[in-house]
Write a protein that holds these residues in place. Structure first.
Motif, PDB file in Angstrom:
ATOM      1  N   ILE A   1       0.820  -1.587   0.202  1.00  0.00           N
ATOM      2  CA  ILE A   1      -0.031  -0.167  -0.255  1.00  0.00           C
ATOM      3  C   ILE A   1       1.020   0.821   0.396  1.00  0.00           C
ATOM      4  CG2 ILE A   1      -1.561   1.340   1.540  1.00  0.00           C
ATOM      5  CD1 ILE A   1      -2.466  -1.204   2.468  1.00  0.00           C
ATOM      6  N   LYS A   2       0.638   1.997  -0.337  1.00  0.00           N
ATOM      7  CA  LYS A   2       1.168   3.767  -1.100  1.00  0.00           C
ATOM      8  C   LYS A   2      -0.343   4.401  -0.264  1.00  0.00           C
ATOM      9  CE  LYS A   2       4.226   2.493  -4.667  1.00  0.00           C
ATOM     10  NZ  LYS A   2       4.770   2.735  -6.561  1.00  0.00           N
ATOM     11  N   PRO A   3       0.720   4.530   0.507  1.00  0.00           N
ATOM     12  CA  PRO A   3      -0.478   5.702   1.716  1.00  0.00           C
ATOM     13  C   PRO A   3      -0.542   6.899   0.503  1.00  0.00           C
ATOM     14  CG  PRO A   3       1.254   4.643   3.453  1.00  0.00           C
ATOM     15  CD  PRO A   3       1.848   4.269   1.929  1.00  0.00           C
ATOM     16  N   SER A   4       0.621   8.231  -0.010  1.00  0.00           N
ATOM     17  CA  SER A   4       0.386   8.488  -0.879  1.00  0.00           C
ATOM     18  C   SER A   4      -0.086   8.542  -1.599  1.00  0.00           C
ATOM     19  CB  SER A   4       1.393   9.455  -1.338  1.00  0.00           C
ATOM     20  OG  SER A   4       2.382   7.785  -2.117  1.00  0.00           O
ATOM     21  N   LEU A   5      -0.701   7.506  -2.235  1.00  0.00           N
ATOM     22  CA  LEU A   5      -2.029   7.727  -3.315  1.00  0.00           C
ATOM     23  C   LEU A   5      -3.700   7.681  -2.709  1.00  0.00           C
ATOM     24  CD1 LEU A   5      -0.988   4.289  -5.143  1.00  0.00           C
ATOM     25  CD2 LEU A   5      -0.751   7.162  -6.014  1.00  0.00           C
ATOM     26  N   ILE A   6      -3.638   7.864  -1.515  1.00  0.00           N
ATOM     27  CA  ILE A   6      -4.600   8.181  -0.164  1.00  0.00           C
ATOM     28  C   ILE A   6      -4.979   9.434  -0.442  1.00  0.00           C
ATOM     29  CG2 ILE A   6      -6.190   7.742   1.160  1.00  0.00           C
ATOM     30  CD1 ILE A   6      -5.608   5.550  -0.630  1.00  0.00           C
ATOM     31  N   GLN A   7      -6.111   9.884  -1.284  1.00  0.00           N
ATOM     32  CA  GLN A   7      -6.293  11.586  -1.505  1.00  0.00           C
ATOM     33  C   GLN A   7      -7.771  11.737  -1.134  1.00  0.00           C
ATOM     34  OE1 GLN A   7      -3.304  14.173  -2.710  1.00  0.00           O
ATOM     35  NE2 GLN A   7      -2.760  11.712  -3.085  1.00  0.00           N
ATOM     36  N   THR A   8      -8.670  11.125  -0.896  1.00  0.00           N
ATOM     37  CA  THR A   8      -9.536  11.721  -0.894  1.00  0.00           C
ATOM     38  C   THR A   8     -10.216  10.570   0.278  1.00  0.00           C
ATOM     39  OG1 THR A   8     -11.213   9.720  -2.730  1.00  0.00           O
ATOM     40  CG2 THR A   8     -10.029  12.338  -3.390  1.00  0.00           C
ATOM     41  N   LEU A   9     -12.029  11.298   1.052  1.00  0.00           N
ATOM     42  CA  LEU A   9     -12.276  10.142   1.950  1.00  0.00           C
ATOM     43  C   LEU A   9     -13.522   8.778   0.767  1.00  0.00           C
ATOM     44  CD1 LEU A   9     -14.729  12.313   3.884  1.00  0.00           C
ATOM     45  CD2 LEU A   9     -12.464  11.550   4.281  1.00  0.00           C
ATOM     46  N   GLU A  10     -13.029   8.789   0.316  1.00  0.00           N
ATOM     47  CA  GLU A  10     -13.308   7.840  -0.630  1.00  0.00           C
ATOM     48  C   GLU A  10     -12.406   7.065  -0.655  1.00  0.00           C
ATOM     49  OE1 GLU A  10     -16.907  11.200  -1.632  1.00  0.00           O
ATOM     50  OE2 GLU A  10     -14.041  11.238  -1.461  1.00  0.00           O
ATOM     51  N   ASP A  11     -10.934   7.266  -1.661  1.00  0.00           N
ATOM     52  CA  ASP A  11     -10.003   6.534  -1.160  1.00  0.00           C
ATOM     53  C   ASP A  11      -9.833   5.080   0.145  1.00  0.00           C
ATOM     54  OD1 ASP A  11      -9.337   7.301  -3.878  1.00  0.00           O
ATOM     55  OD2 ASP A  11      -8.374   8.987  -3.121  1.00  0.00           O
ATOM     56  N   LEU A  12     -10.871   6.141   1.348  1.00  0.00           N
ATOM     57  CA  LEU A  12     -10.089   4.293   2.418  1.00  0.00           C
ATOM     58  C   LEU A  12     -10.743   3.370   2.529  1.00  0.00           C
ATOM     59  CD1 LEU A  12     -11.707   7.574   4.841  1.00  0.00           C
ATOM     60  CD2 LEU A  12      -9.360   6.348   5.587  1.00  0.00           C
ATOM     61  N   THR A  13     -11.496   3.467   0.783  1.00  0.00           N
ATOM     62  CA  THR A  13     -12.376   2.108   0.796  1.00  0.00           C
ATOM     63  C   THR A  13     -10.984   0.615   0.409  1.00  0.00           C
ATOM     64  OG1 THR A  13     -12.607   2.272  -1.432  1.00  0.00           O
ATOM     65  CG2 THR A  13     -14.602   2.484   0.011  1.00  0.00           C
ATOM     66  N   HIS A  14      -9.818   1.649  -0.578  1.00  0.00           N
ATOM     67  CA  HIS A  14      -8.815   1.178  -0.526  1.00  0.00           C
ATOM     68  C   HIS A  14      -8.110   0.798   0.231  1.00  0.00           C
ATOM     69  CE1 HIS A  14      -9.995   1.624  -4.750  1.00  0.00           C
ATOM     70  NE2 HIS A  14      -9.776   3.349  -4.385  1.00  0.00           N
ATOM     71  N   LEU A  15      -7.922   0.603   1.395  1.00  0.00           N
ATOM     72  CA  LEU A  15      -7.237   0.600   2.774  1.00  0.00           C
ATOM     73  C   LEU A  15      -7.795  -0.508   3.609  1.00  0.00           C
ATOM     74  CD1 LEU A  15      -5.878   3.970   3.696  1.00  0.00           C
ATOM     75  CD2 LEU A  15      -4.848   2.070   2.918  1.00  0.00           C
TER      76      LEU A  15
ATOM     77  N   THR B   1     -17.075   3.293  11.539  1.00  0.00           N
ATOM     78  CA  THR B   1     -15.694   2.565  11.580  1.00  0.00           C
ATOM     79  C   THR B   1     -14.981   3.669  11.618  1.00  0.00           C
ATOM     80  OG1 THR B   1     -16.168  -0.249  10.164  1.00  0.00           O
ATOM     81  CG2 THR B   1     -14.295   1.773  10.224  1.00  0.00           C
ATOM     82  N   ILE B   2     -14.207   4.084  12.485  1.00  0.00           N
ATOM     83  CA  ILE B   2     -13.573   5.821  12.524  1.00  0.00           C
ATOM     84  C   ILE B   2     -12.365   5.491  12.108  1.00  0.00           C
ATOM     85  CG2 ILE B   2     -15.551   5.996  14.076  1.00  0.00           C
ATOM     86  CD1 ILE B   2     -11.855   5.369  15.265  1.00  0.00           C
ATOM     87  N   THR B   3     -10.973   6.702  11.854  1.00  0.00           N
ATOM     88  CA  THR B   3     -10.195   7.508  11.646  1.00  0.00           C
ATOM     89  C   THR B   3      -9.943   8.258  12.619  1.00  0.00           C
ATOM     90  OG1 THR B   3     -10.019   6.431  10.002  1.00  0.00           O
ATOM     91  CG2 THR B   3      -8.410   7.717  10.093  1.00  0.00           C
ATOM     92  N   THR B   4      -8.934   8.097  13.705  1.00  0.00           N
ATOM     93  CA  THR B   4      -8.739   9.522  14.249  1.00  0.00           C
ATOM     94  C   THR B   4      -7.663  10.783  14.211  1.00  0.00           C
ATOM     95  OG1 THR B   4      -6.873   7.665  14.824  1.00  0.00           O
ATOM     96  CG2 THR B   4      -8.892   7.702  16.249  1.00  0.00           C
ATOM     97  N   LEU B   5      -7.866  11.596  14.019  1.00  0.00           N
ATOM     98  CA  LEU B   5      -6.812  13.114  13.833  1.00  0.00           C
ATOM     99  C   LEU B   5      -6.274  13.779  15.001  1.00  0.00           C
ATOM    100  CD1 LEU B   5      -9.753  14.116  11.358  1.00  0.00           C
ATOM    101  CD2 LEU B   5      -7.491  12.211  10.490  1.00  0.00           C
ATOM    102  N   GLY B   6      -5.492  13.970  15.244  1.00  0.00           N
ATOM    103  CA  GLY B   6      -4.690  14.196  15.662  1.00  0.00           C
ATOM    104  C   GLY B   6      -4.164  13.195  16.856  1.00  0.00           C
ATOM    105  N   VAL B   7      -4.317  12.290  16.847  1.00  0.00           N
ATOM    106  CA  VAL B   7      -3.407  11.609  18.045  1.00  0.00           C
ATOM    107  C   VAL B   7      -2.071  11.080  17.996  1.00  0.00           C
ATOM    108  CG1 VAL B   7      -4.061   9.087  19.140  1.00  0.00           C
ATOM    109  CG2 VAL B   7      -6.248  10.557  18.370  1.00  0.00           C
ATOM    110  N   GLU B   8      -1.665  11.183  18.928  1.00  0.00           N
ATOM    111  CA  GLU B   8      -0.136  11.081  19.323  1.00  0.00           C
ATOM    112  C   GLU B   8       0.137  10.334  19.027  1.00  0.00           C
ATOM    113  OE1 GLU B   8       3.631  14.237  19.947  1.00  0.00           O
ATOM    114  OE2 GLU B   8       2.544  13.526  21.089  1.00  0.00           O
ATOM    115  N   ALA B   9      -0.276   9.223  20.169  1.00  0.00           N
ATOM    116  CA  ALA B   9       0.321   8.503  20.551  1.00  0.00           C
ATOM    117  C   ALA B   9       0.168   6.948  20.040  1.00  0.00           C
ATOM    118  CB  ALA B   9       0.343   8.283  22.394  1.00  0.00           C
TER     119      ALA B   9
END
Length: 429
Positions: free
Chosen positions: A44-58, A284-292
């Motif tokens: 997987i190349k994370p740099s290819l994920i550009q939109t929220l719709e692209d999340l389905t590729h992960l 299903t969630i993706t956290t933003l701004g979490v460090e640890a």
């Protein structure tokens, strides 16, 4: 105190989240052992994920992934970790979560804007009726959020109606933070000790851990019992340790508001694809701004419905309806699909039931069986028949119901080390 991003158009909110997603993917690609290994093994190349719709590729992240690779999710050295919490372990082994100073600041911000969403202001005083110890994130979040907002907070802890009422009389809190069924115990204590419910000064309750609304946002049976006796406003909340984020109701009571600066939310079907608008799926969630311990596409196990029309409170964010149930706790019973909250609502209809435990198991044929154990002061065949009739009327099925003494049921409901009562025991393999 409405964050500016939450009043923007859906298009602007989406653009904002896509920028934050790219930052999050770059961060975990560099700092998370688990996600670095995953991206490498899956090519997987994370740099290819550009939109929220692209999340389905992960790929998604599951609770089992967290349990099996717990430490690999930590993105910071030990000296940056300032607090440790654990999940409640409702559906398996508890998971350790580490937090940095930055994460605690994020937790405080989340709870401050969530409180504000539910009407709490600087001159309000909150009475905390849940634990702040036992590695419990929620109690800590409430304290930090109140401090961030500037309101007062009284850390009473759980249980002990006499102490709760003593605190209400002495400190005049305007909001209570509690499990809603405990409010019934407070009402019962007040009635037994000639405490007037009309002049307590309490305006509302931030309700945690139990549903208080039906799918159409009307009050459920439990909430109707509370509000018919005590004229206070009830606010529903939804949160989890893994998210470090809350979805709180506003004054319109039309679902818990999403904070797009803190979390990306997807509602997925069984194949991990987005459901159609208005359909129930797994949050299903993706956290933003979490460090640890940031999480990518983490499946919460909670079945919910999203509501996307703008709210009259001024926020344009998505809202979550009441949790239908846990995906793993879905029951197939005699051709009907059930979730435990539906049975809780039926049982809460009866004032005579002092407590209950629902056991789910498999029979010899491998299909689901339900046994409901209830405690009441006056067991009788007539009352048992009344309960059965109510189940047939509301759910169109009839589980097995048995009378048990209250002490034995409470021994099951409050095991050692538990942070909340256990009303459901799932014995299925």
């Amino acid at each position: 105190m409405i964050p500016e991003i939450e009043t923007q158009s859906a298009v602007k909110i989406k653009m904002f989240q896509e920028l934050k997603l790219k930052e999050m993917l770059s961060y975990i690609s560099e700092h998370s052992t688990y996600y670095k290994n995953l991206f490498k093994s899956e090519n997987i190349k994370p740099s290819l994920i550009q939109t929220l719709e692209d999340l389905t590729h992960l790929p998604v992240t599951t609770k089992e992934d967290l349990q099996q690779h717990n430490n690999q999710f930590i993105c910071v050295p030990n000296h940056k970790i300032v607090d440790y919490v654990t999940t409640s372990g409702t559906l398996g082994e508890p998971v350790i979560f580490a937090l940095t100073d930055k994460d605690l600041d994020r937790l405080a911000y989340n709870e401050a804007i969530s409180f504000a969403c539910s009407g709490v202001q600087k001159d309000d005083v909150l009475q905390l009726m849940t634990t702040i110890d036992r590695r419990f994130m929620a109690g800590l979040a409430y304290f930090l959020g109140s401090r961030k907002l500037g309101s007062g907070i009284i850390r009473v802890g759980s249980g002990i109606p006499e102490l709760q009422w003593d605190t209400i009389k002495k400190f005049k809190p305007t909001y209570l933070i509690c499990v809603p069924s405990f409010l019934l115990k407070l009402i019962e204590f007040a009635n037994q000790h000639d405490i007037s419910l009309k002049d307590t000064g309490v305006k509302g309750a931030i309700c945690i851990g139990e549903p208080i609304r039906n799918d159409d946002f009307s009050l459920n049976v439990l909430s109707e019992k509370i509000t018919s006796a005590w004229d206070i406003e009830l606010y529903s909340t939804y949160a989890s340790t893994e998210m470090s984020t809350a979805f709180n109701e506003c004054s319109e009571h039309q679902g818990g508001h999403h904070h797009p600066e803190l979390i990306i939310a997807e509602i997925l079907d069984a194949k991990n694809n987005p459901v159609k608008n208005g359909e129930v799926g797994e949050l299903t969630i993706t956290t933003l701004g979490v460090e640890a311990m940031p999480l990518l596409r983490f499946k919460t196990g909670d079945m919910v419905k999203a509501h996307t029309e703008p709210c009259s409170c001024g926020r344009n964010t998505m809202r979550l309806g009441p949790v239908v149930g846990r995906k793993k706790q879905m029951i197939k019973y005699k051709g009907t699909t059930l979730y435990p909250p539906a049975m809780y609502n039926v049982l809460n209809h009866f004032n005579e039931i002092s407590c209950f435990v629902i056991e789910i198991s498999h029979n010899d044929l491998g299909t689901d069986e339900i046994l409901i154990k209830i405690a009441t002061e006056h067991p009788s065949e007539a009352f048992l028949q009344e309960i059965k009739d109510h189940f047939r009327a509301k759910l169109r099925v009839l589980p097995r119901v048995e009378f048990h003494d209250k002490a034995s049921l409470n021994a099951i409901r409050f095991p050692k080390m538990s942070r909340k009562p256990i009303d459901l025991i799932d014995l299925r393999p």
